[in-house]
Scaffold this motif. Structure first.
Motif, PDB file in Angstrom:
ATOM      1  N   GLY A  63       0.766  -1.277  -0.013  1.00 37.77           N
ATOM      2  CA  GLY A  63       0.049  -0.076  -0.025  1.00 37.77           C
ATOM      3  C   GLY A  63       0.892   1.348   0.037  1.00 37.77           C
ATOM      4  N   GLU A  64       1.987   1.149   0.728  1.00 43.28           N
ATOM      5  CA  GLU A  64       2.693   2.332   0.782  1.00 43.28           C
ATOM      6  C   GLU A  64       3.663   2.466  -0.794  1.00 43.28           C
ATOM      7  N   PHE A  65       3.966   1.540  -1.116  1.00 43.92           N
ATOM      8  CA  PHE A  65       4.600   1.473  -2.432  1.00 43.92           C
ATOM      9  C   PHE A  65       3.543   2.231  -3.392  1.00 43.92           C
ATOM     10  N   ASP A  66       2.203   1.746  -3.463  1.00 45.72           N
ATOM     11  CA  ASP A  66       1.368   2.307  -4.344  1.00 45.72           C
ATOM     12  C   ASP A  66       1.177   3.704  -4.099  1.00 45.72           C
ATOM     13  N   VAL A  67       1.029   4.264  -3.095  1.00 44.77           N
ATOM     14  CA  VAL A  67       1.062   5.708  -2.811  1.00 44.77           C
ATOM     15  C   VAL A  67       2.299   6.375  -3.580  1.00 44.77           C
ATOM     16  N   ILE A  68       3.460   5.852  -3.164  1.00 41.37           N
ATOM     17  CA  ILE A  68       4.883   6.709  -3.719  1.00 41.37           C
ATOM     18  C   ILE A  68       4.767   6.558  -5.241  1.00 41.37           C
ATOM     19  N   ALA A  69       4.286   5.416  -5.789  1.00 40.52           N
ATOM     20  CA  ALA A  69       4.492   5.032  -7.018  1.00 40.52           C
ATOM     21  C   ALA A  69       3.269   5.725  -7.857  1.00 40.52           C
ATOM     22  N   THR A  70       2.107   5.928  -7.320  1.00 42.87           N
ATOM     23  CA  THR A  70       1.159   6.748  -8.034  1.00 42.87           C
ATOM     24  C   THR A  70       1.686   8.340  -8.010  1.00 42.87           C
ATOM     25  N   LEU A  71       2.215   8.718  -7.007  1.00 46.95           N
ATOM     26  CA  LEU A  71       2.959  10.255  -7.137  1.00 46.95           C
ATOM     27  C   LEU A  71       4.102  10.054  -8.155  1.00 46.95           C
ATOM     28  N   ARG A  72       5.053   9.007  -7.994  1.00 42.09           N
ATOM     29  CA  ARG A  72       5.944   9.128  -9.110  1.00 42.09           C
ATOM     30  C   ARG A  72       5.499   9.287 -10.515  1.00 42.09           C
ATOM     31  N   ARG A  73       4.574   8.322 -10.715  1.00 35.47           N
ATOM     32  CA  ARG A  73       3.980   8.178 -12.233  1.00 35.47           C
ATOM     33  C   ARG A  73       3.401   9.429 -12.600  1.00 35.47           C
ATOM     34  N   GLU A 104       5.068  10.011   5.508  1.00 38.12           N
ATOM     35  CA  GLU A 104       5.485  11.178   5.836  1.00 38.12           C
ATOM     36  C   GLU A 104       6.451  11.314   7.018  1.00 38.12           C
ATOM     37  N   LYS A 105       6.186  10.483   8.043  1.00 38.51           N
ATOM     38  CA  LYS A 105       7.037   9.973   9.046  1.00 38.51           C
ATOM     39  C   LYS A 105       8.368   9.544   8.594  1.00 38.51           C
ATOM     40  N   ALA A 106       8.319   8.629   7.445  1.00 43.60           N
ATOM     41  CA  ALA A 106       9.625   8.218   6.796  1.00 43.60           C
ATOM     42  C   ALA A 106      10.344   9.113   5.851  1.00 43.60           C
ATOM     43  N   GLY A 107       9.639  10.345   5.673  1.00 44.43           N
ATOM     44  CA  GLY A 107      10.540  11.473   4.875  1.00 44.43           C
ATOM     45  C   GLY A 107      10.222  11.110   3.340  1.00 44.43           C
ATOM     46  N   LEU A 108       9.203  10.276   3.012  1.00 47.59           N
ATOM     47  CA  LEU A 108       9.036  10.039   1.610  1.00 47.59           C
ATOM     48  C   LEU A 108       8.114  10.786   0.947  1.00 47.59           C
ATOM     49  N   ILE A 109       7.183  11.686   1.711  1.00 48.43           N
ATOM     50  CA  ILE A 109       6.012  12.430   1.112  1.00 48.43           C
ATOM     51  C   ILE A 109       5.950  13.733   2.114  1.00 48.43           C
ATOM     52  N   ARG A 110       5.521  14.764   1.537  1.00 49.60           N
ATOM     53  CA  ARG A 110       5.244  15.812   2.685  1.00 49.60           C
ATOM     54  C   ARG A 110       3.802  16.312   2.104  1.00 49.60           C
ATOM     55  N   ARG A 111       3.071  16.926   3.217  1.00 46.82           N
ATOM     56  CA  ARG A 111       1.704  17.531   2.935  1.00 46.82           C
ATOM     57  C   ARG A 111       2.031  18.943   2.834  1.00 46.82           C
ATOM     58  N   VAL A 123      -0.556  16.516  -1.506  1.00 46.72           N
ATOM     59  CA  VAL A 123       0.346  15.482  -1.189  1.00 46.72           C
ATOM     60  C   VAL A 123       1.717  15.477  -2.147  1.00 46.72           C
ATOM     61  N   ALA A 124       2.953  15.852  -1.684  1.00 44.27           N
ATOM     62  CA  ALA A 124       4.217  15.899  -2.782  1.00 44.27           C
ATOM     63  C   ALA A 124       5.252  14.671  -2.455  1.00 44.27           C
ATOM     64  N   LEU A 125       5.655  14.294  -3.372  1.00 48.80           N
ATOM     65  CA  LEU A 125       6.697  13.224  -3.228  1.00 48.80           C
ATOM     66  C   LEU A 125       8.013  13.817  -2.952  1.00 48.80           C
ATOM     67  N   THR A 126       8.849  13.592  -1.962  1.00 55.18           N
ATOM     68  CA  THR A 126      10.078  14.142  -1.782  1.00 55.18           C
ATOM     69  C   THR A 126      11.015  13.570  -2.453  1.00 55.18           C
ATOM     70  N   LYS A 127      12.315  14.007  -2.616  1.00 45.76           N
ATOM     71  CA  LYS A 127      13.290  13.442  -3.601  1.00 45.76           C
ATOM     72  C   LYS A 127      13.700  12.217  -3.160  1.00 45.76           C
ATOM     73  N   ALA A 128      13.750  12.021  -1.793  1.00 49.86           N
ATOM     74  CA  ALA A 128      13.920  10.504  -1.264  1.00 49.86           C
ATOM     75  C   ALA A 128      12.822   9.485  -1.629  1.00 49.86           C
ATOM     76  N   GLY A 129      11.553  10.152  -1.584  1.00 53.20           N
ATOM     77  CA  GLY A 129      10.357   9.147  -1.860  1.00 53.20           C
ATOM     78  C   GLY A 129      10.286   9.093  -3.452  1.00 53.20           C
ATOM     79  N   ALA A 130      10.687   9.649  -4.295  1.00 59.04           N
ATOM     80  CA  ALA A 130      10.970   9.506  -5.841  1.00 59.04           C
ATOM     81  C   ALA A 130      11.949   8.656  -6.126  1.00 59.04           C
TER      82      ALA A 130
END
Length: 183
Positions: A63-73, A104-111, A123-130
């Protein structure tokens, strides 16, 4: 069907065995849907542990991957509203909120506040998240490609076309049913 080698067309798989058993118990019932949908379900169950292990290697659940992947793509600036996200992910807003909190706690996204409406959040993907999304996705695609080795390129292409056609038919039928229920 015989129990030939696993790459052999004569190989009897799990679904064949189930269909054979049902044919003995309910000989009048056509179990052809199991030949396709049963195999799709079985395939999903067989590959899911490997996919989940791949994401776990990156400190993510699916589920977490799905979120950052959705933002990345989504492309630059890798920014979406929560409504766009939960619609794309087909989950509830509450389910999304829980995932966003962890990411957000993991620093992969920010609101961040929307520049158009200070009450809205983006919701924004951080550089680390991307970077993590890309690395995890590349690893996942290599892992999934391994599972497809039993099929040659033309077979993979034909299967993809047939699955797309099947899914489109099901989605169209469901959409038609939803439209009828709303009317």
């Amino acid at each position: 069907m015989t129990n030939g080698s696993k790459g052999d067309d004569s190989y009897e798989d799990h679904v064949d065995r189930l269909r054979r058993q049902w044919a003995l118990e309910l000989p009048d019932l056509d179990t052809e849907p199991m030949a396709i949908l049963g195999r799709a379900f079985r395939l999903s169950n067989l590959v899911r542990p490997s996919i989940e292990a791949t994401f776990a290697d990156f400190g993510l659940d699916r589920g977490e991957f799905d979120v950052i992947a959705t933002l990345r793509r989504s492309g630059p600036p890798y920014l979406m509203t929560p409504t766009e996200m939960y619609s794309a992910l087909m989950i509830s807003s509450g389910g999304l909120t829980h995932r966003l909190d962890r990411l957000e706690k993991a620093g992969l996204i920010r609101r961040e506040k929307s520049p158009r409406d200070g009450r809205s959040v983006l919701v924004a993907l951080t550089k680390a998240g991307a970077a993590l999304a890309e690395k995890a996705f590349r690893t996942d695609m290599a892992s999934e490609a391994f599972f497809l080795q039993a099929l040659d390129g033309k077979e993979r292409e034909a299967l993809a076309v047939l699955l797309r056609k099947l899914i489109a038919g099901i989605e169209n039928e469901q959409a038609r049913g939803e439209d009828e229920n709303e009317g």
